[in-house]
Write an enzyme that holds these catalytic residues in place. Sequence first.
Site, PDB file in Angstrom:
ATOM      1  N   ASP A 220       0.904  -1.373  -0.070  1.00 42.20           N
ATOM      2  CA  ASP A 220      -0.018  -0.044  -0.051  1.00 42.20           C
ATOM      3  C   ASP A 220       0.833   1.145  -0.044  1.00 42.20           C
ATOM      4  OD1 ASP A 220      -2.190   1.601   0.429  1.00 42.20           O
ATOM      5  OD2 ASP A 220      -3.369   0.090   1.209  1.00 42.20           O
ATOM      6  N   HIS A 243       2.500   2.212  -3.100  1.00 42.04           N
ATOM      7  CA  HIS A 243       1.446   3.048  -3.768  1.00 42.04           C
ATOM      8  C   HIS A 243       1.866   4.396  -3.753  1.00 42.04           C
ATOM      9  CE1 HIS A 243      -2.094   0.154  -3.356  1.00 42.04           C
ATOM     10  NE2 HIS A 243      -1.118  -0.239  -3.993  1.00 42.04           N
TER      11      HIS A 243
END
Length: 399
Positions: A220, A243
């Site tokens: 993430d 991310h």
Amino acid sequence: MGAKFLFVLSLLVCIAEAHRQIQNKLFNVINYGARSDGNTDNSAAFLKAWSDACRWSGKGKATVLIPQGTYMLKEVVFSGPCNAWMNFHIEGLLKAPSDPYSFKNGDWINFRYVNKLTVGGGGILYGQGSSAWKTNDCKKNSNCRSLPITMKFDFITNGYVHDMHSIDSKQSHFVLFGCENMLLRGLKITAPKDSPNTDGIKIGMSKGINISSVNIGTGDDCIAMLSGTRNVRISDVFCGPGHGISVGSLGGNEGEEDIDDIVVKNCTFNGTSNGVRIKSWESQLKKTLVVSNFTYEDIVMNNVQNPIVIDQDYCSHPPCIKKGVSSVQISNVAYKNIRGSGNTKVAASFECSQNKPCQNIRMENINLWPSGHSKKLNNVCLFVKGATYGTQNPPSCIK
């Protein structure tokens, strides 16, 4: 003369030793019954060592020592306030329970209400997340069960978190909430790129946060900054996979607070889905949420899907229910000396709010080129105002 010299020398040694003992006090968890066999639950031993160290009224640091070895540790809360400067020194490996349903409070290791706290020492935090990721159904279930965070800091003031390796967290690796004047340095954070919600470092309602010399590869956001985050300095971070470094998502709930004064410098993104990103929901709030005074400078993008992003139409798991146009006002954001490659068709995407257009977005010396199958990169601008300076490759769409 010889006897007098030896007497003086002996006296100095005694004074130095007494001074050392006055300045610092060691609380070894082994002396409290901890066992480094990798199976025994050491929660009680760790908590007793912390309690004694916290109550110690010396003038120096109280050090809770976890020597080399493998220590099974269930969820624990190390709470203050404490009398001394607390030093939680991890040399060994701490192993979380594999069963995600054995956690009651949502955190594995939690430090709360401490002024002057150091956590580090070269040790390893092993979250055993692979046993829990398959239970994460948040993409389908809005009321999904929250998995435990590896290490959370609540209302810590004057903290130093350093030189640890966090592996396979069940959810986020490190979370700061309500903290002030914190330095995070020399951390290594790893989890597979497909592990859900394993953010590296997440910050909310905190100010005066400095993150440097950190290597993050996870599933993430490498670093996420949420409501109420102010005065943050991020430098020398290697992010990938992951991310990117994100602000938000924001504007989904009433009562959120502004985000202000963020600087991200000398960072590298390698194979990430995003580089530097600001994201907000399409949701109408009673009060305008202000996101302002950001600088992204000296950034390298290596085969990044979306190098530069402002997304005010954010939807994490489509289909999403739109609740109006975003009420988040984004302004005074500078992108300087950003170079490298992107592997989709878009280098910089500014999809701002029709209700609150982005203001004073500045692009200076941007040089991004295509990698992978894309032959050309373009920029996207929607409801954005600002200016450009120096090199602009691809050509800027900001006017």
